[in-house]
Design an enzyme around this catalytic site. Structure first.
Site, PDB file in Angstrom:
ATOM      1  N   LYS A  13       0.836  -1.217   0.000  1.00  0.00           N
ATOM      2  CA  LYS A  13       0.000   0.000   0.000  1.00  0.00           C
ATOM      3  C   LYS A  13       0.863   1.256   0.000  1.00  0.00           C
ATOM      4  O   LYS A  13       0.660   2.171  -0.786  1.00  0.00           O
ATOM      5  CB  LYS A  13      -0.914   0.035   1.244  1.00  0.00           C
ATOM      6  CG  LYS A  13      -1.874  -1.136   1.353  1.00  0.00           C
ATOM      7  CD  LYS A  13      -2.783  -0.995   2.574  1.00  0.00           C
ATOM      8  CE  LYS A  13      -2.063  -1.056   3.910  1.00  0.00           C
ATOM      9  NZ  LYS A  13      -1.384  -2.347   4.179  1.00  0.00           N
ATOM     10  N   ARG A 125      11.927  -5.523   4.860  1.00  0.00           N
ATOM     11  CA  ARG A 125      11.505  -4.127   4.703  1.00  0.00           C
ATOM     12  C   ARG A 125      12.392  -3.192   5.514  1.00  0.00           C
ATOM     13  O   ARG A 125      12.800  -3.490   6.629  1.00  0.00           O
ATOM     14  CB  ARG A 125      10.063  -3.954   5.161  1.00  0.00           C
ATOM     15  CG  ARG A 125       9.719  -2.460   5.246  1.00  0.00           C
ATOM     16  CD  ARG A 125       8.285  -2.172   5.233  1.00  0.00           C
ATOM     17  NE  ARG A 125       7.592  -2.718   6.372  1.00  0.00           N
ATOM     18  CZ  ARG A 125       6.283  -2.621   6.499  1.00  0.00           C
ATOM     19  NH1 ARG A 125       5.567  -2.052   5.568  1.00  0.00           N
ATOM     20  NH2 ARG A 125       5.706  -3.134   7.555  1.00  0.00           N
ATOM     21  N   ARG A 169      -0.935  -9.116  12.955  1.00  0.00           N
ATOM     22  CA  ARG A 169      -1.487  -8.059  12.092  1.00  0.00           C
ATOM     23  C   ARG A 169      -2.300  -8.658  10.942  1.00  0.00           C
ATOM     24  O   ARG A 169      -3.314  -8.096  10.539  1.00  0.00           O
ATOM     25  CB  ARG A 169      -0.350  -7.190  11.544  1.00  0.00           C
ATOM     26  CG  ARG A 169       0.226  -6.260  12.609  1.00  0.00           C
ATOM     27  CD  ARG A 169       1.605  -5.763  12.259  1.00  0.00           C
ATOM     28  NE  ARG A 169       1.634  -4.979  11.045  1.00  0.00           N
ATOM     29  CZ  ARG A 169       2.738  -4.772  10.320  1.00  0.00           C
ATOM     30  NH1 ARG A 169       3.888  -5.295  10.703  1.00  0.00           N
ATOM     31  NH2 ARG A 169       2.685  -4.039   9.247  1.00  0.00           N
TER      32      ARG A 169
HETATM   33  P1  AP5 Z   1       4.789  -1.637   1.949  1.00  0.00           P
HETATM   34  O1  AP5 Z   1       4.510  -0.762   0.771  1.00  0.00           O
HETATM   35  O2  AP5 Z   1       5.523  -1.075   3.097  1.00  0.00           O
HETATM   36  O3  AP5 Z   1       3.429  -2.348   2.427  1.00  0.00           O
HETATM   37  P2  AP5 Z   1       2.184  -1.770   3.199  1.00  0.00           P
HETATM   38  O4  AP5 Z   1       0.983  -2.396   2.570  1.00  0.00           O
HETATM   39  O5  AP5 Z   1       2.235  -0.292   3.277  1.00  0.00           O
HETATM   40  O6  AP5 Z   1       2.442  -2.462   4.602  1.00  0.00           O
HETATM   41  P3  AP5 Z   1       2.333  -1.880   6.072  1.00  0.00           P
HETATM   42  O7  AP5 Z   1       3.046  -2.860   6.958  1.00  0.00           O
HETATM   43  O8  AP5 Z   1       2.741  -0.463   6.115  1.00  0.00           O
HETATM   44  O9  AP5 Z   1       0.846  -2.029   6.303  1.00  0.00           O
HETATM   45  P4  AP5 Z   1       0.135  -1.998   7.633  1.00  0.00           P
HETATM   46  O10 AP5 Z   1      -1.218  -1.804   7.125  1.00  0.00           O
HETATM   47  O11 AP5 Z   1       0.314  -3.158   8.495  1.00  0.00           O
HETATM   48  O12 AP5 Z   1       0.893  -0.828   8.442  1.00  0.00           O
HETATM   49  P5  AP5 Z   1       0.496   0.664   8.773  1.00  0.00           P
HETATM   50  O13 AP5 Z   1       1.715   1.452   8.841  1.00  0.00           O
HETATM   51  O14 AP5 Z   1      -0.607   1.119   7.896  1.00  0.00           O
HETATM   52  O15 AP5 Z   1       5.545  -2.945   1.396  1.00  0.00           O
HETATM   53  C1  AP5 Z   1       6.002  -3.945   2.301  1.00  0.00           C
HETATM   54  C2  AP5 Z   1       7.384  -4.452   1.862  1.00  0.00           C
HETATM   55  O16 AP5 Z   1       7.260  -5.159   0.639  1.00  0.00           O
HETATM   56  C3  AP5 Z   1       8.389  -3.325   1.590  1.00  0.00           C
HETATM   57  O17 AP5 Z   1       9.650  -3.746   1.978  1.00  0.00           O
HETATM   58  C4  AP5 Z   1       8.305  -3.134   0.076  1.00  0.00           C
HETATM   59  O18 AP5 Z   1       9.514  -2.624  -0.476  1.00  0.00           O
HETATM   60  C5  AP5 Z   1       8.011  -4.539  -0.402  1.00  0.00           C
HETATM   61  N1  AP5 Z   1       7.160  -4.575  -1.601  1.00  0.00           N
HETATM   62  C6  AP5 Z   1       6.100  -3.752  -1.880  1.00  0.00           C
HETATM   63  N2  AP5 Z   1       5.533  -4.114  -3.069  1.00  0.00           N
HETATM   64  C7  AP5 Z   1       6.237  -5.203  -3.505  1.00  0.00           C
HETATM   65  C8  AP5 Z   1       6.129  -6.038  -4.667  1.00  0.00           C
HETATM   66  N3  AP5 Z   1       5.176  -5.814  -5.600  1.00  0.00           N
HETATM   67  N4  AP5 Z   1       7.014  -7.058  -4.782  1.00  0.00           N
HETATM   68  C9  AP5 Z   1       7.971  -7.270  -3.848  1.00  0.00           C
HETATM   69  N5  AP5 Z   1       8.131  -6.522  -2.732  1.00  0.00           N
HETATM   70  C10 AP5 Z   1       7.267  -5.496  -2.564  1.00  0.00           C
HETATM   71  O19 AP5 Z   1      -0.089   0.494  10.241  1.00  0.00           O
HETATM   72  C11 AP5 Z   1       0.726   0.111  11.314  1.00  0.00           C
HETATM   73  C12 AP5 Z   1      -0.081   0.047  12.582  1.00  0.00           C
HETATM   74  O20 AP5 Z   1      -0.626   1.345  12.877  1.00  0.00           O
HETATM   75  C13 AP5 Z   1      -1.295  -0.888  12.544  1.00  0.00           C
HETATM   76  O21 AP5 Z   1      -0.948  -2.210  12.862  1.00  0.00           O
HETATM   77  C14 AP5 Z   1      -2.181  -0.237  13.613  1.00  0.00           C
HETATM   78  O22 AP5 Z   1      -1.744  -0.571  14.910  1.00  0.00           O
HETATM   79  C15 AP5 Z   1      -1.933   1.241  13.421  1.00  0.00           C
HETATM   80  N6  AP5 Z   1      -2.887   1.878  12.500  1.00  0.00           N
HETATM   81  C16 AP5 Z   1      -2.601   2.496  11.319  1.00  0.00           C
HETATM   82  N7  AP5 Z   1      -3.717   2.953  10.740  1.00  0.00           N
HETATM   83  C17 AP5 Z   1      -4.744   2.636  11.565  1.00  0.00           C
HETATM   84  C18 AP5 Z   1      -6.155   2.821  11.510  1.00  0.00           C
HETATM   85  N8  AP5 Z   1      -6.735   3.421  10.476  1.00  0.00           N
HETATM   86  N9  AP5 Z   1      -6.898   2.342  12.534  1.00  0.00           N
HETATM   87  C19 AP5 Z   1      -6.340   1.731  13.586  1.00  0.00           C
HETATM   88  N10 AP5 Z   1      -5.008   1.500  13.706  1.00  0.00           N
HETATM   89  C20 AP5 Z   1      -4.215   1.948  12.698  1.00  0.00           C
HETATM   90 MG    MG Z   2       2.514   1.085   4.871  1.00  0.00          MG
END
Ligand code: AP5
Ligand code: MG
Ligand code: ZN
Length: 211
Positions: A13, A125, A169
């Site tokens: 994402k 990552r 997660r």
């Molecule tokens: P990356 O682009 O970082 O993936 P992502 O989908 O953004 O993953 P996140 O871990 O950020 O998602 P998340 O939803 O768990 O975390 P968030 O920060 O939102 O890609 C991942 C890896 O793969 C990278 O190394 C990248 O280079 C690689 N990659 C990408 N595309 C690829 C491809 N096509 N092929 C190969 N490799 C690839 O949330 C974190 C925490 O915050 C949550 O757990 C929660 O506690 C809290 N939080 C955030 N938002 C909310 C909300 N709205 N409500 C409640 N709690 C929330």
């Molecule tokens: Mg992210």
């Protein structure tokens, strides 16, 4: 253009949202990045959020909804925005719908990656707390090791990228966030992409739809 990014943790994402944000010149709003910046700065919000994030749990809706609703009303959002990581629960989606009224989300981009691929991805990552850029030691390396290509800050391993937290997660995603796929299908805004393809191929497929 108003976009939300759906998809499991690690689906890509943030990676795609950054690229979309640059191409269409609309802000990338990541709730995860906002929380991580607050943790880094030691704010009250950061302290509250950290206890949930470290366990792989969602931060309570009341800590996130007003923050996002305020953010999308700022001046830089008049042309649109990309929400990455919000909404994540049905109450969050309903709150966003209510705040937007007739002015609906244009695209809910769902990036599909099987759970089996995710744990491996997360281990490699590296994240920049300076600008939110995300890299991967194999799939998307930086030019200089450990240093962000975009802003030069040091890269970190996220505290919640430990395998056991990643599994939690994923469970939370399936239980609380996956129901949003139905929500946005009914609203007519869902578009799905295969997130197992190369980063640039996923991006090309997305822009074919966005135009
Ligand atoms: P990356 O682009 O970082 O993936 P992502 O989908 O953004 O993953 P996140 O871990 O950020 O998602 P998340 O939803 O768990 O975390 P968030 O920060 O939102 O890609 C991942 C890896 O793969 C990278 O190394 C990248 O280079 C690689 N990659 C990408 N595309 C690829 C491809 N096509 N092929 C190969 N490799 C690839 O949330 C974190 C925490 O915050 C949550 O757990 C929660 O506690 C809290 N939080 C955030 N938002 C909310 C909300 N709205 N409500 C409640 N709690 C929330
Ligand atoms: Mg992210
Ligand atoms: Zn950076």
């Amino acid at each position: 253009m108003k976009i939300i990014m759906l998809g499991a943790p690690g689906a890509g994402k943030g990676t795609q949202a950054k690229m979309i944000s640059e191409k269409y010149d609309i802000p990338h709003i990541s709730t995860g990045d906002i929380f991580r910046a607050n943790i880094k700065n030691g704010t009250e919000l950061g302290k509250k959020a950290k206890s949930y994030m470290d366990q792989g749990l969602l931060v309570p809706d009341e800590l996130v909804v007003d923050l996002v609703v305020d953010r999308v009303q700022q001046d830089d959002c008049t042309k649109g925005y990309i929400l990455d990581g919000f909404p994540r629960t049905i109450p969050q989606a309903e709150a966003l719908d209510a705040a937007l009224g007739e002015d609906k989300i244009d695209y809910a981009i769902d990036i599909e990656v099987p759970d089996s691929n995710i744990v491996e991805r997360m281990g490699g990552r590296r994240a920049c707390v300076g600008c939110g850029a995300t890299y991967h030691i194999v799939y998307n390396p930086t030019k200089e090791e450990g240093k962000c290509d975009k802003c030069g800050e040091a890269l970190i391993l996220r505290d919640d990228d430990k395998p056991e937290t990643v599994q939690k997660r994923l469970d939370v995603y399936h239980e609380q966030t996956q129901p949003l796929i139905d929500h946005y299908t009914k609203a007519g805004s869902l578009v799905e992409f295969d997130g197992t393809l190369d980063i640039n191929v996923v991006f090309e497929n997305i822009i074919k739809v966005l135009g």
